[in-house]
Design a protein around this motif. Sequence first.
Motif, mmCIF file in Angstrom:
data_model
loop_
_atom_site.group_PDB
_atom_site.id
_atom_site.type_symbol
_atom_site.label_atom_id
_atom_site.label_comp_id
_atom_site.label_asym_id
_atom_site.label_seq_id
_atom_site.Cartn_x
_atom_site.Cartn_y
_atom_site.Cartn_z
ATOM 1 N N PRO A 532 33.462 -15.224 53.414
ATOM 2 C CA PRO A 532 33.254 -15.180 52.053
ATOM 3 C C PRO A 532 32.486 -13.912 51.308
ATOM 4 N N VAL A 533 33.139 -13.560 50.175
ATOM 5 C CA VAL A 533 32.750 -12.524 49.355
ATOM 6 C C VAL A 533 32.315 -12.953 48.152
ATOM 7 N N ALA A 534 31.043 -12.909 47.701
ATOM 8 C CA ALA A 534 30.350 -13.550 46.601
ATOM 9 C C ALA A 534 30.512 -12.455 45.383
ATOM 10 N N GLU A 535 31.806 -12.452 44.945
ATOM 11 C CA GLU A 535 32.089 -11.623 43.852
ATOM 12 C C GLU A 535 33.197 -12.234 43.011
ATOM 13 N N ARG A 536 33.212 -11.713 41.847
ATOM 14 C CA ARG A 536 34.222 -12.421 40.871
ATOM 15 C C ARG A 536 35.053 -11.232 40.844
ATOM 16 N N VAL A 537 36.719 -11.859 40.798
ATOM 17 C CA VAL A 537 37.632 -10.965 40.877
ATOM 18 C C VAL A 537 38.094 -10.930 39.151
ATOM 19 N N ASN A 538 37.984 -9.483 38.795
ATOM 20 C CA ASN A 538 38.436 -9.171 37.589
ATOM 21 C C ASN A 538 39.936 -8.845 37.267
ATOM 22 N N ARG A 539 40.313 -7.896 38.066
ATOM 23 C CA ARG A 539 41.738 -7.496 37.988
ATOM 24 C C ARG A 539 42.561 -7.574 39.199
ATOM 25 N N LEU A 540 43.692 -7.506 39.094
ATOM 26 C CA LEU A 540 44.848 -7.342 40.207
ATOM 27 C C LEU A 540 46.006 -6.178 39.913
ATOM 28 N N ARG A 541 46.146 -5.134 40.681
ATOM 29 C CA ARG A 541 46.921 -4.237 40.768
ATOM 30 C C ARG A 541 47.960 -4.205 41.933
ATOM 31 N N GLN A 542 49.373 -3.860 41.854
ATOM 32 C CA GLN A 542 50.127 -3.745 42.862
ATOM 33 C C GLN A 542 50.361 -2.055 43.490
ATOM 34 N N THR A 543 50.239 -1.994 44.447
ATOM 35 C CA THR A 543 50.276 -0.823 45.118
ATOM 36 C C THR A 543 51.769 -0.176 45.358
ATOM 37 N N GLU A 544 52.099 0.892 45.530
ATOM 38 C CA GLU A 544 53.376 1.576 45.846
ATOM 39 C C GLU A 544 53.998 0.825 47.059
ATOM 40 N N GLU A 545 52.923 0.540 48.184
ATOM 41 C CA GLU A 545 53.243 0.281 49.265
ATOM 42 C C GLU A 545 53.484 -1.278 49.411
ATOM 43 N N GLY A 546 53.530 -1.935 48.178
ATOM 44 C CA GLY A 546 53.830 -3.577 47.955
ATOM 45 C C GLY A 546 52.444 -4.408 48.298
ATOM 46 N N LYS A 547 51.172 -3.804 48.439
ATOM 47 C CA LYS A 547 50.031 -4.431 48.556
ATOM 48 C C LYS A 547 49.517 -4.751 47.330
ATOM 49 N N ILE A 548 48.625 -5.677 47.363
ATOM 50 C CA ILE A 548 48.066 -6.217 46.045
ATOM 51 C C ILE A 548 46.558 -5.697 45.945
ATOM 52 N N THR A 549 46.122 -5.004 45.145
ATOM 53 C CA THR A 549 44.559 -4.344 45.095
ATOM 54 C C THR A 549 43.607 -5.488 44.314
ATOM 55 N N VAL A 550 42.678 -5.980 44.853
ATOM 56 C CA VAL A 550 41.864 -6.836 44.158
ATOM 57 C C VAL A 550 40.617 -6.069 43.799
ATOM 58 N N LEU A 551 40.517 -5.899 42.342
ATOM 59 C CA LEU A 551 39.273 -5.379 41.694
ATOM 60 C C LEU A 551 38.202 -6.486 41.482
ATOM 61 N N SER A 552 37.010 -6.181 42.086
ATOM 62 C CA SER A 552 35.953 -7.336 41.810
ATOM 63 C C SER A 552 34.475 -6.928 41.879
ATOM 64 N N ASN A 553 33.626 -7.573 41.525
ATOM 65 C CA ASN A 553 32.158 -7.260 41.394
ATOM 66 C C ASN A 553 31.250 -8.204 41.566
ATOM 67 N N GLY A 554 29.968 -7.952 42.236
ATOM 68 C CA GLY A 554 29.070 -8.915 42.134
ATOM 69 C C GLY A 554 28.220 -8.973 40.912
ATOM 70 N N LYS A 555 27.234 -9.875 40.913
ATOM 71 C CA LYS A 555 26.473 -9.742 39.766
ATOM 72 C C LYS A 555 25.706 -8.698 39.437
ATOM 73 N N ASN A 556 25.151 -7.654 40.464
ATOM 74 C CA ASN A 556 24.429 -6.590 40.069
ATOM 75 C C ASN A 556 24.888 -5.430 40.962
ATOM 76 N N SER A 557 26.382 -5.474 41.092
ATOM 77 C CA SER A 557 26.954 -4.417 41.797
ATOM 78 C C SER A 557 28.121 -3.801 41.153
ATOM 79 N N PRO A 558 28.597 -2.502 41.361
ATOM 80 C CA PRO A 558 29.754 -1.882 40.604
ATOM 81 C C PRO A 558 31.045 -2.569 41.238
ATOM 82 N N GLU A 559 32.018 -2.293 40.389
ATOM 83 C CA GLU A 559 33.597 -2.841 40.965
ATOM 84 C C GLU A 559 33.851 -1.942 42.079
ATOM 85 N N ARG A 560 34.497 -2.799 42.835
ATOM 86 C CA ARG A 560 35.416 -2.343 44.137
ATOM 87 C C ARG A 560 36.540 -2.653 44.540
ATOM 88 N N ALA A 561 37.421 -2.113 44.936
ATOM 89 C CA ALA A 561 38.733 -2.412 45.280
ATOM 90 C C ALA A 561 39.184 -2.770 46.812
#
Length: 823
Positions: A532-561
């Motif tokens: 479980p990841v108690a964070e809200r997903v804000n954005r999605l990005r696709q990498t050159e290697e074909g992976k999907i980067t999930v950019l999310s953050n918690g209530k009082n935490s900075p965005e992480r990937a």
Amino acid sequence: MASERYYIPELRSNREREDEKKLFSKEIFTEKLKNNSEIYFFKSLNENLIKEKYYIDDSKKRLREDSSDERFSAISELLSRYTEIPTIERSRGSETKIEYLPELGEIFRPFVPQTDTAVADIPLPTPTTPVLTPEERARLALLRRVEKLRSPHLQALLKFVRATPHLWDQIQGFQQRKDMMLQKTSEPGENHRLFAPLLAGMAVTPEARAYLQISLDEAAKQESDAIKAAAEANGGYYAPVLIIGAGIHGAIFNAQLLNDRPDLQALTVDKDTRLGGTFRKPEGKVFRTNSRNRAEDRTIDGLPGTDGNINSLGQYATMQISDMSSEVYADNDTFGLATALNQYLSGNTMLGVEVTSVEKNKRGEQGKYKVRLEDTGLDQELTVTTDVIVVASGLGERKYGLDENDTETAQGIVDNFELALATGQMPKIIPYDIFLELVGDRRIQFPLEPFINKRIAVVGNKDASNTTIEYLLGLGSEYRGSVAQMGKPQQIAWYGPEFKTQAEYKECTRARYAELGLFLPRVKGEKAPVQPVAERVNRLRQTEEGKITVLSNGKNSPERADDFDFVILATGFEDQKAKVFTQLYSGSNFDNGLANVESRDRKGNRVTVARRIQGESVYFVGPSANISVESGERSAVAAIEIPENSVAIWRYSQRTATTARQLAVSLPRNQDYELIKLGKKQMPEPEIDGQEDNGFEFNVSKNTADKMFPPEVNYANLLRIRALAQGTPRPSEGSESDILAITVESMGITEDGADYRFKATMDEGAKEHQVWMRRFLDDEVNKHLLARLTRTAPGRITVKMPVVEGKTTVDEIEVVRPRRTSK
């Protein structure tokens, strides 16, 4: 010369039947017309029995040969459709004895009650009859359902099942227990459940169920195509009531309306190409529902905490979930098939169309509203006019739950789909409904294969995310070839929920999902298959290697990937009905501006059953009504506080049916009770290249040909059913019988590698049947079947059908594969 009166004779016993048919010959019919006799018969064989008089006054109008043919054909067509015709005896005062139920033939005979209730002494209805009696309504509703079962595709299926002992025995077992099935689900004189044993027997027999699904889809498509053709040819289509949505609540509404007003011809439209709504988006079993499966019982309210059926599909539905499954939590496929059967049997449906706008119709034109539809398959616009609109579109459209201002994510999702379609690969970003369709596609033998040893992010914190993760873990309903030995996902990150451990999950979720909790961490920080990841997903990005980067953050935490192989957006649905009705309502908040439609429950309390646009005949039923929880619900049902229960079937089923009942009373009486007869859409001649005198070549896309049919399907049997459904071609001129033999041979792959190539040929003596052959092979399902049948050596198959005067039986159609020869 005084006119005489002639009535269509009752066809009684087999011995008398032939003599009576001989009396009703074309020659005698024409002679009676010439002698100014009056011929009476009854339109559509419904119990309103509007009397049609065919009378020729020779002194005013000379009898034309073609008019005689036309009248004779009209009555002969009725005789050919039914083996027994309602009999009208000479009236005794105001009473007329009427034989209502037609004999349905050998297939239906075991399922029609052989009692004296089929004969009743009642006044003969006339066009001024204000209200139909309950008996009249029930019988007319029955005839509407019988007409639906007479679709060529369903008739071919029924004939095949009847001729196949191991399938028919299963169905007969249900018929022998019909009293157990029908108890507490209908009252004396009601017949909406008449065919439940027949359909249930097929639904629980895997092979018959597979054929039923395919045949039902073809019958619904044929009906839809005919309605579209009528709308296109006439510049529009009128229906007194238009229902938007062919899912659960559309089917409940139609079943109730058919019971109360079988004289009305309502129309349902749906954007999907199959009946059954969201539950039937997957073609197979993917997830189990979260409400318990209980027997239908009219004497008990279907509420949580009682023994009532909380999944009731309506009081007048032909099928219930409990007819088709004994599982505590039934699967989506059972819900979808029951819904599809109910919708098909109770209403006319136009599929594959999306409502684009609704506006007031011009004064003086038929219908209060003009509804514009986009045919998504043909990219054309159709118009329907109507006096009442009922919106039963369910939960609405998919939502992503991401940053709405991030256009790069939205474009990335679109690009991801286009790339997947172009390459035939699984998309990397998958909305929930698309995930269900992909893993539920029963033509795919290994649905879990793309996810083996992959990192997967599932976004969402409600039922959609629970069922998604269940399937990925092996807790779903059906996996076909995806066995445990082949592997499983490496890890699942679950974005959205607040819990972190098994104990916390157990406290905040239903008992239904308890098994899923075993895959969560036992203590905080422990590694587990589901993290479980108690964070809200804000954005999605696709990498050159074909992976999907999930950019999310918690209530009082900075965005992480974090990078993943797949991201599944199980973020639910959102209501978008306001977009369509902007011309009828201009307020800032659409839901707040709707008026409540109220009724009274059994205790006399006022209950909101639907909502409507103020001043308009536009109603919203089911979850699309978005009815607030009322005080009486809170006191009666503790489970109403669970957020997911706000859209549960048990909460809206009775409300939807009550709305249909109230509208049925208020709608104008329809004086023309004739059933709408839709002709078959004219099939265009298929494009043929490499044509020879007795054959032609055709392609099947590699993507289609490589997919398998459901494992229960016997390819040869399904091909026989579909050949029978197309109808028997006529014998060659001057011949009483022929053998139509079509041989299909694989010719390998096209140069671009995209299609398989096939050649179809016919015997020299059967050239007259080439049009029949072309149409049979122009059907996509038939092409797919032949592609599968010719995949292995010797790569050739022959279909043989006797062509005789009369009907061909399914056991006379042969599918022959030549023996392999050894060198």
